[in-house]
Design an enzyme around this catalytic site. Sequence first.
Site, PDB file in Angstrom:
ATOM      1  N   GLU A 108      -5.470  -6.480   6.454  1.00 45.39           N
ATOM      2  CA  GLU A 108      -5.303  -5.493   4.963  1.00 45.39           C
ATOM      3  C   GLU A 108      -5.725  -4.252   5.183  1.00 45.39           C
ATOM      4  OE1 GLU A 108      -3.456  -4.856   3.144  1.00 45.39           O
ATOM      5  OE2 GLU A 108      -3.590  -5.989   1.406  1.00 45.39           O
ATOM      6  N   ASP A 109      -5.523  -3.208   4.551  1.00 43.25           N
ATOM      7  CA  ASP A 109      -6.498  -2.024   4.395  1.00 43.25           C
ATOM      8  C   ASP A 109      -7.829  -1.795   3.414  1.00 43.25           C
ATOM      9  OD1 ASP A 109      -4.796  -1.588   2.361  1.00 43.25           O
ATOM     10  OD2 ASP A 109      -3.989  -0.582   2.601  1.00 43.25           O
ATOM     11  N   ASP A 112      -8.147  -4.761  -3.445  1.00 41.31           N
ATOM     12  CA  ASP A 112      -8.745  -4.870  -5.404  1.00 41.31           C
ATOM     13  C   ASP A 112      -8.735  -5.405  -6.151  1.00 41.31           C
ATOM     14  OD1 ASP A 112      -8.572  -2.249  -7.149  1.00 41.31           O
ATOM     15  OD2 ASP A 112      -7.053  -2.888  -7.755  1.00 41.31           O
ATOM     16  N   ARG A 179      -2.581   9.789   4.414  1.00 44.57           N
ATOM     17  CA  ARG A 179      -3.254   8.591   5.107  1.00 44.57           C
ATOM     18  C   ARG A 179      -3.537   9.351   6.612  1.00 44.57           C
ATOM     19  NH1 ARG A 179      -0.123   4.105   2.889  1.00 44.57           N
ATOM     20  NH2 ARG A 179       1.794   4.607   2.197  1.00 44.57           N
TER      21      ARG A 179
HETATM   22  P1  IMP Z   1      -4.251  -5.562  -4.919  1.00 44.53           P
HETATM   23  O1  IMP Z   1      -2.764  -7.212  -4.615  1.00 44.53           O
HETATM   24  O2  IMP Z   1      -4.382  -5.371  -6.120  1.00 44.53           O
HETATM   25  O3  IMP Z   1      -5.745  -6.463  -4.023  1.00 44.53           O
HETATM   26  O4  IMP Z   1      -4.029  -4.499  -4.131  1.00 44.53           O
HETATM   27  C1  IMP Z   1      -3.724  -4.093  -2.644  1.00 44.53           C
HETATM   28  C2  IMP Z   1      -3.205  -2.959  -2.612  1.00 44.53           C
HETATM   29  O5  IMP Z   1      -3.349  -1.472  -3.300  1.00 44.53           O
HETATM   30  C3  IMP Z   1      -3.612  -2.574  -1.205  1.00 44.53           C
HETATM   31  O6  IMP Z   1      -3.503  -2.755  -0.220  1.00 44.53           O
HETATM   32  C4  IMP Z   1      -3.389  -0.961  -1.515  1.00 44.53           C
HETATM   33  O7  IMP Z   1      -2.726  -0.902  -0.093  1.00 44.53           O
HETATM   34  C5  IMP Z   1      -3.259  -0.841  -2.873  1.00 44.53           C
HETATM   35  N1  IMP Z   1      -5.005  -0.241  -3.090  1.00 44.53           N
HETATM   36  C6  IMP Z   1      -5.840  -0.853  -3.588  1.00 44.53           C
HETATM   37  N2  IMP Z   1      -7.236  -0.073  -3.992  1.00 44.53           N
HETATM   38  C7  IMP Z   1      -6.868   1.153  -3.011  1.00 44.53           C
HETATM   39  C8  IMP Z   1      -7.212   2.105  -3.609  1.00 44.53           C
HETATM   40  O8  IMP Z   1      -8.323   2.380  -3.647  1.00 44.53           O
HETATM   41  N3  IMP Z   1      -6.422   3.561  -2.090  1.00 44.53           N
HETATM   42  C9  IMP Z   1      -5.275   3.235  -1.955  1.00 44.53           C
HETATM   43  N4  IMP Z   1      -4.896   2.539  -2.231  1.00 44.53           N
HETATM   44  C10 IMP Z   1      -5.119   0.914  -2.672  1.00 44.53           C
HETATM   45 MG    MG Z   2      -1.816  -2.121   1.371  1.00 40.07          MG
END
Ligand code: IMP
Ligand code: MG
Length: 193
Positions: A108-109, A112, A179
């Site tokens: 995963e990148d 959040d 990106r």
């Molecule tokens: P989560 O499910 O809320 O943890 O979201 C994770 C996904 O939201 C990541 O895989 C990203 O694709 C996107 N994301 C969350 N924060 C960022 C950010 O600061 N920049 C770009 N994409 C983000």
């Molecule tokens: Mg993502």
Amino acid sequence: MAGHRVHDDIGEILFSEEEIRAIVARLGQEISSDYSYIDGVEHKLILVCILKGSVVFMGELMKNLTIPVEIDFMRVSSYKGTYPDGEPTETLTLERDDIRNSDILIVEDIIDTGNTLNWLVNKRFPEKYQPRSVKSVTLLDKPSRRLPGLENFKADYTGAKIEDKFVVGYGLDYNQKYRALGYVGVPKPEVIA
Ligand code: IMP
Ligand code: MG
């Protein structure tokens, strides 16, 4: 050189190319050491890239592994803050028949709210794919952003923790842009208004 110029839309660089290289090298060593039993025949490890944001990270990470790996790709749409009421959906699924005999490392990148990765690791993979094991690695983590109930959720391997800032570059986008930047930075406020 164009690649060394900072994009006009970026206000702050959080991790330079050199810093990311060091982080990914460290993750590669940890993962290679923990999975040293992987031989690619009896014991297979499949890296699963969560598109699109993780594509740069996975490409770099796999070169830093000293064990044999196979790769695959998955795409997940998350509706922020809705899980466990409404779940993320897989919009590109894994189509292979050897997952039950494989160890899976989800790449995963960034984490959040924790919604997406928690669902993948603790629900989707155990229920649908039933691999021998499932673990996760994330380049970045924003621990302060977790949904209630996920406060303690984290990846098995974490590159770096960051504050609650929206970041782009090294695969991460804002409206599909940025990106291809080699570094991770924070866009200027007027850019993400
Ligand atoms: P989560 O499910 O809320 O943890 O979201 C994770 C996904 O939201 C990541 O895989 C990203 O694709 C996107 N994301 C969350 N924060 C960022 C950010 O600061 N920049 C770009 N994409 C983000
Ligand atoms: Mg993502």
